[in-house]
Design a protein around this motif. Structure first.
Motif: not given
Length: 694
Positions: A102-110, A149-160
């Protein structure tokens, strides 16, 4: 820098649940007791309820609202969140808890909102595009931590990316020039510690609530829970006379009438007269006329006198029934619960999640043969670093004041409530079966700051000087994480005055470190060691500046002088002998002289000579074990003047015991004399003058 696209790794095979067209998104999560998978959210839903997977009692009930993501990128957002919730995770990644998703979802939305306005698909984003995203973050987020935190959330679309079938980034954003920000890496805990001038009065007021005010609050709480005894209704026609007689008594004595929200309390009058509220309400006009003459005072919960004293006077006039009053039972009970939280958080070092899982019966007391308590243990659940997301049983050794706080919390909670930090039932909004069994972290933070506001309001009203002071012109904002950080600082620095002798430092320190031994990897020891190194550096540089290191004696005195001279040279090379905290920390990290001032000796540590390490079978870390120190025989010992004074005080103490009458038993006298001879020889060997023996 140009970035070459990477080939997508082989897709991770999905479990049977995920191979369905519309799987349950929480099928891979541990669910809290009573939750059924068949009643949880499915992939096709635009709102996913994470409540069944929030297994910690203090977690809020979160949702993932995919309606916040543009339709063009909603599916890939769902795929990523589904993979993070129910897995399997890609190689190198771990399955996060539902609250973390839920916390990282905010960064996914951004990120997905920005990407939808920038490009049709994530795979079309270039390095220049992501550099623009970094500039967008700098403009929209003022805090560097939020941007990270915002950069880490965006990087999930590469790591996963192996879990995303529809779209993904083609390259790792971390390889792009300008993606990160140049910032000095800080090893120390960045959580702010509570200033001493704030922590001192905060702790004192908390102990006042626990020791001095609790009796009045608990007595009112008991009266509030006790149902009113049944009354025999008066005979028909007698109510009017009873009410009139009671009102005449109020007029004769001049006592104000009990009130509720500025009006006479019909319930209190009915209880005093011995009839029903409905019967009393028929005489409203007569009651209002009397109230206009004698006045109204807020209705107390009970008629018991106030026992708690502050400077010899009652600390309040009464515990009031109206929950909107500052001195109401609802408010004072919350303040007492908050005071207990502060004492436990500060004196135990437990995290907020660990405190929120304290239950009735969590306190264990160990007693000696005479029945006197000598150790108090607190049992709860640890979460950080544990494999079980529902927590692992853990034990903390605590001091007696913290044990008193637990006892008060057990008395404050009604019999049917097991958790000590469950919401209290004194307000109309309290639910018998709330969604959150215990207070959330956010609720606790808000209440901590209302607690300090009440203290300051009370001090202002009563013209007291022990309020919580402002720091840099602003009231200090408390958070639950600050207490653990502050405790580490106090243990490392041994400051005086903030807790005003409430606990002996050494006894408290040993308890805290015993409590963390064998539980989760808390990081607490490293935090304390970092602060200890900083405090030691300040002490050593001050000694060098005043040339105290030239007065050292003992077998390691020359080595100590050489190391400290080198440290002083490096400090002066940086421009001054007293450095700011950041520069001092860097200096100690790189050039720690391994000189440890103590009460009886100054340890100039060399692991090849250290008897303490030999006693513990040469453990791998080359650090002194001060608990196993053998100062009279070790070659790592140097003596400062204060060390010699401590030994001479020990000699005086032994001489006094040997001279006492009647004489000591022969065996004890022999042991003391041998100890005296050993210390005397030690002082003579190291060019000091021992006092005369008895």
């Amino acid at each position: 820098m140009t970035t070459a696209p990477h080939s997508r790794p082989a897709a991770i095979p999905l479990p049977p649940h995920a191979q369905e067209g519309n799987p349950f998104v929480l099928h891979g999560c541990p669910l809290k007791p009573g939750s059924r998978l068949q009643e949880t959210s499915r992939f096709a839903d635009d709102v996913w309820n994470l409540g069944p997977a929030m297994v910690k009692k203090h977690d809020r009930r979160f949702i993932l609202d995919f309606g916040l993501i543009p339709a063009t990128h909603r599916h890939v957002g769902k795929e990523l969140c589904y993979a993070m919730l129910s897995g399997p995770a890609p190689v190198g990644e771990t399955q996060p808890a539902a609250a973390t998703v839920r916390t990282v979802f905010t960064e996914h939305v951004r990120f997905l909102r920005w990407a939808a306005a920038r490009s049709g698909r994530l795979e079309k984003l270039s390095g220049a595009d992501l550099e623009d995203y970094q500039r967008f973050l700098i403009q929209s987020l003022p805090r560097a931590g939020a941007r990270q935190s915002a950069r880490a959330g965006a990087r999930k679309f590469w790591l996963w990316r192996s879990c995303l079938s529809s779209d993904a980034l083609r390259f790792d954003p971390a390889h792009i020039d300008g993606w990160g920000e140049n910032a000095a890496h800080r090893r120390e805990n960045t959580t702010a510690r509570i200033p001493e001038e704030v922590m001192g009065p905060l702790f004192v007021w908390s102990m006042r609530f626990i020791d001095d005010f609790r009796a009045d609050i608990l007595a009112a709480d008991h009266a509030w829970h006790t149902p009113a005894p049944p009354v025999k209704p008066p005979a028909y026609g007698q109510v009017s006379g009873l009410v009139r007689a009671w009102l005449d008594k109020q007029l004769a004595t001049g006592q104000p009438m009990p009130g509720w929200r500025g009006k006479p309390s019909l319930t209190a009058i009915a209880h005093a007269v011995g009839c029903s509220r409905i019967s009393v309400s028929r005489h409203r006009r007569m009651i209002d006329e009397t109230a206009s003459l004698v006045g109204i005072r807020p209705q107390p919960v009970s008629d018991q006198p106030i026992r708690g004293r502050l400077d010899g006077q009652p600390w309040i006039q009464a515990v009031l029934a109206d929950y909107s009053e500052p001195d109401s039972l609802a408010n004072l009970a919350r303040l007492l619960q908050d005071a207990c939280y502060i004492v436990l958080a500060f004196l135990s070092g437990a995290r907020d999640s660990e405190l929120k899982h304290l239950q009735r019966g969590c306190l264990a007391v160990e007693r000696d043969a005479d029945g006197r308590p000598y150790r108090w243990k607190m049992h709860s659940l640890a979460f950080k670093g544990e494999s079980d997301p529902a927590g692992t049983p853990a034990t903390w050794n605590i001091g007696e004041p913290a044990a008193r706080a637990i006892t008060v919390l057990e008395q404050l909670q009604p019999p049917g409530s097991d958790y000590l930090f469950a919401p209290l039932p004194h307000t109309p909004g309290a639910l018998p079966d709330p969604v959150n069994q215990v207070l959330s972290s956010g609720a606790t933070n808000a209440r901590l700051n209302r607690y300090t506001a009440w203290i300051n309001g009370y001090c202002q009203l009563h013209k007291r000087s022990d309020s919580i002071p402002a720091i840099n012109g602003q009231q200090w904002h408390l958070t639950n994480r600050q207490f653990r950080r502050t405790l580490a600082w106090y243990i490392a620095r041994r400051p005086g005055g903030a807790i005003a002798g409430a606990l002996a430092y050494r006894h408290h320190c040993i308890q805290i470190f015993e409590g963390y031994a064998g539980t989760s990897d808390s990081g607490f020891r490293a935090e304390v060691e970092s602060e200890q190194a900083l405090a030691r550096g300040e002490h050593l540089l001050a000694a060098i500046d005043t040339h105290e290191h030239t007065t050292l004696t003992g077998p390691a005195a020359d080595e100590a002088f050489r190391r400290l001279e080198q440290l002083g040279t490096r400090a002066r090379y940086q421009g001054r002998i007293v450095l700011d905290e950041a520069r001092l920390r860097r200096l100690m990290d790189r050039h720690d002289p391994a000189v440890y001032p103590g009460q009886y000796v100054t340890c100039v540590h060399d692991h090849t000579k250290a008897l303490c390490e030999k006693a513990r079978n040469q453990r791998s870390e080359n650090l002194p074990d001060h608990g196993g120190c053998k100062p009279l025989a070790c070659r790592n010992v140097a003596l400062a003047p204060e060390n010699t004074a401590a030994w001479q005080h020990e000699v005086d103490r032994i001489n006094h015991r040997l001279a006492c009458r009647p004489p000591l038993p022969p065996l004890l006298q022999h042991q003391l004399q041998a100890r005296l001879d050993e210390i005397t020889a030690f002082l003579q060997r190291n060019n000091t003058t021992p006092p005369e023996s008895a």
